[in-house]
Design a protein around this motif. Structure first.
Motif, PDB file in Angstrom:
ATOM      1  N   UNK A  69       7.031 -11.419  -0.238  1.00  0.00           N
ATOM      2  CA  UNK A  69       5.779 -10.676  -0.150  1.00  0.00           C
ATOM      3  C   UNK A  69       5.516 -10.298   1.304  1.00  0.00           C
ATOM      4  N   UNK A  70       4.987  -9.087   1.469  1.00  0.00           N
ATOM      5  CA  UNK A  70       4.526  -8.618   2.772  1.00  0.00           C
ATOM      6  C   UNK A  70       3.100  -8.139   2.564  1.00  0.00           C
ATOM      7  N   UNK A  71       2.182  -8.685   3.372  1.00  0.00           N
ATOM      8  CA  UNK A  71       0.791  -8.276   3.273  1.00  0.00           C
ATOM      9  C   UNK A  71       0.382  -7.706   4.622  1.00  0.00           C
ATOM     10  N   UNK A  72      -0.171  -6.489   4.580  1.00  0.00           N
ATOM     11  CA  UNK A  72      -0.661  -5.861   5.794  1.00  0.00           C
ATOM     12  C   UNK A  72      -2.175  -5.948   5.821  1.00  0.00           C
ATOM     13  N   UNK A  73      -2.736  -5.942   7.025  1.00  0.00           N
ATOM     14  CA  UNK A  73      -4.175  -5.842   7.209  1.00  0.00           C
ATOM     15  C   UNK A  73      -4.431  -4.728   8.206  1.00  0.00           C
ATOM     16  N   UNK A  83      -2.793   5.461   8.566  1.00  0.00           N
ATOM     17  CA  UNK A  83      -1.648   5.987   7.815  1.00  0.00           C
ATOM     18  C   UNK A  83      -0.884   4.915   7.049  1.00  0.00           C
ATOM     19  N   UNK A  84      -1.402   3.694   7.020  1.00  0.00           N
ATOM     20  CA  UNK A  84      -0.668   2.600   6.380  1.00  0.00           C
ATOM     21  C   UNK A  84      -0.361   2.879   4.905  1.00  0.00           C
ATOM     22  N   UNK A  85      -1.291   3.394   4.115  1.00  0.00           N
ATOM     23  CA  UNK A  85      -0.944   3.677   2.711  1.00  0.00           C
ATOM     24  C   UNK A  85       0.195   4.698   2.579  1.00  0.00           C
ATOM     25  N   UNK A  86       0.171   5.724   3.411  1.00  0.00           N
ATOM     26  CA  UNK A  86       1.225   6.735   3.347  1.00  0.00           C
ATOM     27  C   UNK A  86       2.578   6.127   3.727  1.00  0.00           C
ATOM     28  N   UNK A  87       2.597   5.302   4.758  1.00  0.00           N
ATOM     29  CA  UNK A  87       3.843   4.655   5.188  1.00  0.00           C
ATOM     30  C   UNK A  87       4.339   3.675   4.124  1.00  0.00           C
ATOM     31  N   UNK A  88       3.409   2.978   3.473  1.00  0.00           N
ATOM     32  CA  UNK A  88       3.775   2.028   2.420  1.00  0.00           C
ATOM     33  C   UNK A  88       4.376   2.770   1.234  1.00  0.00           C
ATOM     34  N   UNK A  89       3.792   3.894   0.867  1.00  0.00           N
ATOM     35  CA  UNK A  89       4.317   4.675  -0.265  1.00  0.00           C
ATOM     36  C   UNK A  89       5.735   5.178  -0.003  1.00  0.00           C
ATOM     37  N   UNK A  90       6.086   5.372   1.256  1.00  0.00           N
ATOM     38  CA  UNK A  90       7.459   5.783   1.584  1.00  0.00           C
ATOM     39  C   UNK A  90       8.473   4.678   1.277  1.00  0.00           C
ATOM     40  N   UNK A  91       7.987   3.430   1.220  1.00  0.00           N
ATOM     41  CA  UNK A  91       8.877   2.278   1.079  1.00  0.00           C
ATOM     42  C   UNK A  91       8.920   1.740  -0.352  1.00  0.00           C
ATOM     43  N   UNK A  92       7.781   1.726  -1.046  1.00  0.00           N
ATOM     44  CA  UNK A  92       7.747   1.104  -2.370  1.00  0.00           C
ATOM     45  C   UNK A  92       8.465   1.951  -3.413  1.00  0.00           C
ATOM     46  N   UNK A  93       9.088   1.244  -4.367  1.00  0.00           N
ATOM     47  CA  UNK A  93       9.747   1.897  -5.502  1.00  0.00           C
ATOM     48  C   UNK A  93       8.762   2.144  -6.636  1.00  0.00           C
ATOM     49  N   UNK A  94       7.847   1.174  -6.822  1.00  0.00           N
ATOM     50  CA  UNK A  94       6.848   1.260  -7.901  1.00  0.00           C
ATOM     51  C   UNK A  94       5.523   0.744  -7.373  1.00  0.00           C
ATOM     52  N   UNK A  95       4.459   1.468  -7.653  1.00  0.00           N
ATOM     53  CA  UNK A  95       3.136   0.990  -7.256  1.00  0.00           C
ATOM     54  C   UNK A  95       2.582   0.031  -8.303  1.00  0.00           C
ATOM     55  N   UNK A  96       1.688  -0.843  -7.857  1.00  0.00           N
ATOM     56  CA  UNK A  96       0.952  -1.756  -8.737  1.00  0.00           C
ATOM     57  C   UNK A  96      -0.530  -1.459  -8.505  1.00  0.00           C
ATOM     58  N   UNK A 122       2.588  -2.438  -4.129  1.00  0.00           N
ATOM     59  CA  UNK A 122       3.756  -2.020  -4.882  1.00  0.00           C
ATOM     60  C   UNK A 122       4.941  -2.927  -4.643  1.00  0.00           C
ATOM     61  N   UNK A 123       6.042  -2.567  -5.269  1.00  0.00           N
ATOM     62  CA  UNK A 123       7.284  -3.326  -5.179  1.00  0.00           C
ATOM     63  C   UNK A 123       8.336  -2.447  -4.525  1.00  0.00           C
ATOM     64  N   UNK A 124       9.025  -3.021  -3.542  1.00  0.00           N
ATOM     65  CA  UNK A 124      10.170  -2.369  -2.906  1.00  0.00           C
ATOM     66  C   UNK A 124      11.338  -3.336  -3.044  1.00  0.00           C
ATOM     67  N   UNK A 125      12.328  -2.951  -3.830  1.00  0.00           N
ATOM     68  CA  UNK A 125      13.412  -3.893  -4.110  1.00  0.00           C
ATOM     69  C   UNK A 125      12.840  -5.083  -4.852  1.00  0.00           C
ATOM     70  N   UNK A 126      12.899  -6.257  -4.225  1.00  0.00           N
ATOM     71  CA  UNK A 126      12.287  -7.461  -4.810  1.00  0.00           C
ATOM     72  C   UNK A 126      11.173  -7.998  -3.935  1.00  0.00           C
TER      73      UNK A 126
END
Length: 166
Positions: A69-73, A83-96, A122-126
């Motif tokens: 798990x990686x948690x950002x604040x 821009x954190x949500x946009x950068x996160x969406x570039x990495x995740x495979x599936x959103x939760x 979301x999930x990126x890989x595992x």
């Protein structure tokens, strides 16, 4: 059913242009570390970085390093620099989306502006990745949502089955 590891490997990341530049101390990152530890995690961080491309870079590094798990604040607001949500969406495979929605709702009665957070999960890989707001209260509210489901989410991402009542 796969066994849940005794300790969940977690990384805490503070996204703040001003804290990264030394303008002020990171306050939310240490709170996040304490709450992740209390949720049964072995925690690295908080790593303090500026918003933007650095977020995508560190998330990709964390996925490659196989963090559970990686948690950002921080970085989830409405300013042009958030821009954190946009950068996160570039990495995740599936959103939760349920996690992000629950985090927003957890704080709204105390702080109506909590609904303005644009954080995603979301999930990126595992690796489970969750964006929390950049305030200590937002981190506390977010971890009150995430903490109780963290172990189950990590197990599910790893291929575990749903637990069934006896």
């Amino acid at each position: 059913m796969t066994a849940v590891p005794s300790m969940i490997r977690a990384m805490a990341i503070t996204v703040s242009n001003r804290a990264a530049a030394g303008v002020y101390d990171d306050r939310s990152g240490p709170v996040l570390v304490d709450l992740l530890w209390a949720s049964g995690c072995q925690v690295d961080g908080p790593v303090v970085i500026p918003d933007g491309d650095a977020v995508e870079d560190i998330l990709r590094e964390a996925v490659e390093a196989r963090y559970d798990v990686v948690v950002t604040t921080g970085g989830t607001g409405l300013t042009p620099q958030d821009l954190t949500p946009e950068m996160t969406r570039r990495v995740v495979d599936r959103e939760i989306p349920g996690i992000a929605e629950a985090v927003r709702m957890a704080g709204r009665d105390k702080v109506p502006a909590a609904i303005l957070s644009r954080g995603v999960a979301g999930v990126a890989g595992r690796t489970l990745i969750v964006n929390l707001p950049g305030s200590t209260g937002g981190v506390r509210d977010g971890m009150a949502v995430l903490g109780p489901v963290l172990s189950h989410a990590v197990d599910q991402i790893g291929g575990g089955d749903h637990s069934r009542p006896e």
